[in-house]
Design a protein around this motif. Structure first.
Motif, PDB file in Angstrom:
ATOM      1  N   ARG A  21       0.832  -1.200   0.000  1.00  0.00           N
ATOM      2  CA  ARG A  21       0.000   0.000   0.000  1.00  0.00           C
ATOM      3  C   ARG A  21       0.866   1.249   0.000  1.00  0.00           C
ATOM      4  O   ARG A  21       0.551   2.219  -0.677  1.00  0.00           O
ATOM      5  CB  ARG A  21      -0.955  -0.024   1.182  1.00  0.00           C
TER       6      ARG A  21
ATOM      7  N   GLN B  69       0.453   0.391  -4.443  1.00  0.00           N
ATOM      8  CA  GLN B  69      -0.365  -0.726  -4.908  1.00  0.00           C
ATOM      9  C   GLN B  69      -1.815  -0.502  -4.489  1.00  0.00           C
ATOM     10  O   GLN B  69      -2.078   0.101  -3.468  1.00  0.00           O
ATOM     11  CB  GLN B  69       0.137  -2.040  -4.298  1.00  0.00           C
ATOM     12  N   VAL B  70      -2.730  -1.001  -5.265  1.00  0.00           N
ATOM     13  CA  VAL B  70      -4.141  -0.906  -4.927  1.00  0.00           C
ATOM     14  C   VAL B  70      -4.443  -1.968  -3.883  1.00  0.00           C
ATOM     15  O   VAL B  70      -4.069  -3.133  -4.032  1.00  0.00           O
ATOM     16  CB  VAL B  70      -5.015  -1.117  -6.183  1.00  0.00           C
ATOM     17  N   ALA B  71      -5.110  -1.557  -2.810  1.00  0.00           N
ATOM     18  CA  ALA B  71      -5.479  -2.489  -1.742  1.00  0.00           C
ATOM     19  C   ALA B  71      -6.457  -3.524  -2.286  1.00  0.00           C
ATOM     20  O   ALA B  71      -7.352  -3.204  -3.060  1.00  0.00           O
ATOM     21  CB  ALA B  71      -6.099  -1.726  -0.582  1.00  0.00           C
ATOM     22  N   GLU B  72      -6.272  -4.773  -1.874  1.00  0.00           N
ATOM     23  CA  GLU B  72      -7.124  -5.854  -2.347  1.00  0.00           C
ATOM     24  C   GLU B  72      -7.734  -6.596  -1.166  1.00  0.00           C
ATOM     25  O   GLU B  72      -7.080  -6.848  -0.160  1.00  0.00           O
ATOM     26  CB  GLU B  72      -6.289  -6.818  -3.186  1.00  0.00           C
TER      27      GLU B  72
ATOM     28  N   THR C 211     -11.169  -5.048  -5.252  1.00  0.00           N
ATOM     29  CA  THR C 211     -10.613  -3.761  -4.868  1.00  0.00           C
ATOM     30  C   THR C 211     -11.775  -2.822  -4.545  1.00  0.00           C
ATOM     31  O   THR C 211     -12.938  -3.151  -4.784  1.00  0.00           O
ATOM     32  CB  THR C 211      -9.781  -3.156  -6.014  1.00  0.00           C
TER      33      THR C 211
ATOM     34  N   SER D  58     -12.484  -0.233  -6.206  1.00  0.00           N
ATOM     35  CA  SER D  58     -13.111   0.042  -7.509  1.00  0.00           C
ATOM     36  C   SER D  58     -14.135  -1.031  -7.869  1.00  0.00           C
ATOM     37  O   SER D  58     -15.200  -0.726  -8.405  1.00  0.00           O
ATOM     38  CB  SER D  58     -12.051   0.129  -8.610  1.00  0.00           C
TER      39      SER D  58
ATOM     40  N   ASP E 258      -9.642   3.781  -1.978  1.00  0.00           N
ATOM     41  CA  ASP E 258      -8.780   2.962  -2.840  1.00  0.00           C
ATOM     42  C   ASP E 258      -7.406   2.672  -2.249  1.00  0.00           C
ATOM     43  O   ASP E 258      -6.971   1.531  -2.273  1.00  0.00           O
ATOM     44  CB  ASP E 258      -8.601   3.619  -4.216  1.00  0.00           C
ATOM     45  N   PRO E 259      -6.705   3.667  -1.725  1.00  0.00           N
ATOM     46  CA  PRO E 259      -5.334   3.382  -1.262  1.00  0.00           C
ATOM     47  C   PRO E 259      -5.260   2.489  -0.024  1.00  0.00           C
ATOM     48  O   PRO E 259      -4.287   1.782   0.160  1.00  0.00           O
ATOM     49  CB  PRO E 259      -4.752   4.758  -0.932  1.00  0.00           C
TER      50      PRO E 259
ATOM     51  N   GLY F  71      -8.083   0.459   1.208  1.00  0.00           N
ATOM     52  CA  GLY F  71      -9.007  -0.668   1.187  1.00  0.00           C
ATOM     53  C   GLY F  71     -10.329  -0.324   1.831  1.00  0.00           C
ATOM     54  O   GLY F  71     -10.471   0.696   2.500  1.00  0.00           O
TER      55      GLY F  71
END
Length: 163
Positions: free
Chosen positions: A10, A14-17, A31, A33, A126-127, A129
């Motif tokens: 993060r 990276q995009v949090a998943e 994500t 999104s 987004d950043p 989660g």
């Protein structure tokens, strides 16, 4: 993913998943999104925080029940009580955990409007989660930030092996 790896990813942009596993027909990775593609619900929430008093926030996101139902929990829909044995364990990247029962979020039982929030006060998450939001809770302890894992299991014995 370990807590330190999740934090490093993060920090590196990276995009949090979010990983959804357990007794499911369709485990998932999502994500913030992805969560925005679901019908969005809004909750104006006031909760007591032990360290900073009463907090007021507006969250937007899909209902936890809708997202988890789409993953195909392994209960028999024809046997309504079969759902009662299912538990939902939620973990944040910081290691914070909470456990809910399926009945708590199921419209046939408790019907609590629990959100997987994609925004906090109109700011996208987004950043960091998604955040678990329980508008009915007076205390904010079950509001888990930066969710990285949700596990759905069909009973207490399965939950003890979950993590």
């Amino acid at each position: 993913m370990s807590q330190s790896l999740a934090a490093a990813d993060r920090a590196a942009g990276q995009v949090a998943e979010l990983v959804i596993t357990g007794d499911l027909a369709r485990p998932a990775r999502m994500t913030v999104s992805d969560l925005l593609a679901w019908p969005q619900h809004q909750a104006e929430v006031a909760f007591e925080c032990a360290t900073s008093g009463i907090q007021h926030h507006r969250f937007t996101g899909p209902l936890l029940h809708d997202v988890l139902t789409d993953t195909g929990p392994a209960f028999d829909l024809a046997r309504r009580k079969d759902r009662l044995r299912f538990l939902i364990a939620v973990r944040g990247a910081d290691g914070h955990h909470a456990v809910l029962s399926w009945a708590e979020i199921d419209p046939d039982f408790g019907g609590a409007p629990v959100l997987l929030a994609a925004t906090l006060d109109d700011t996208p998450l987004d950043p960091v989660g998604p955040q678990l939001v329980l508008p009915q809770d007076r205390c904010g302890a079950r509001h888990i930030s930066g969710i990285d894992a949700i596990r759905v299991d069909g009973g207490y014995s399965a939950m003890s092996r979950a993590w």
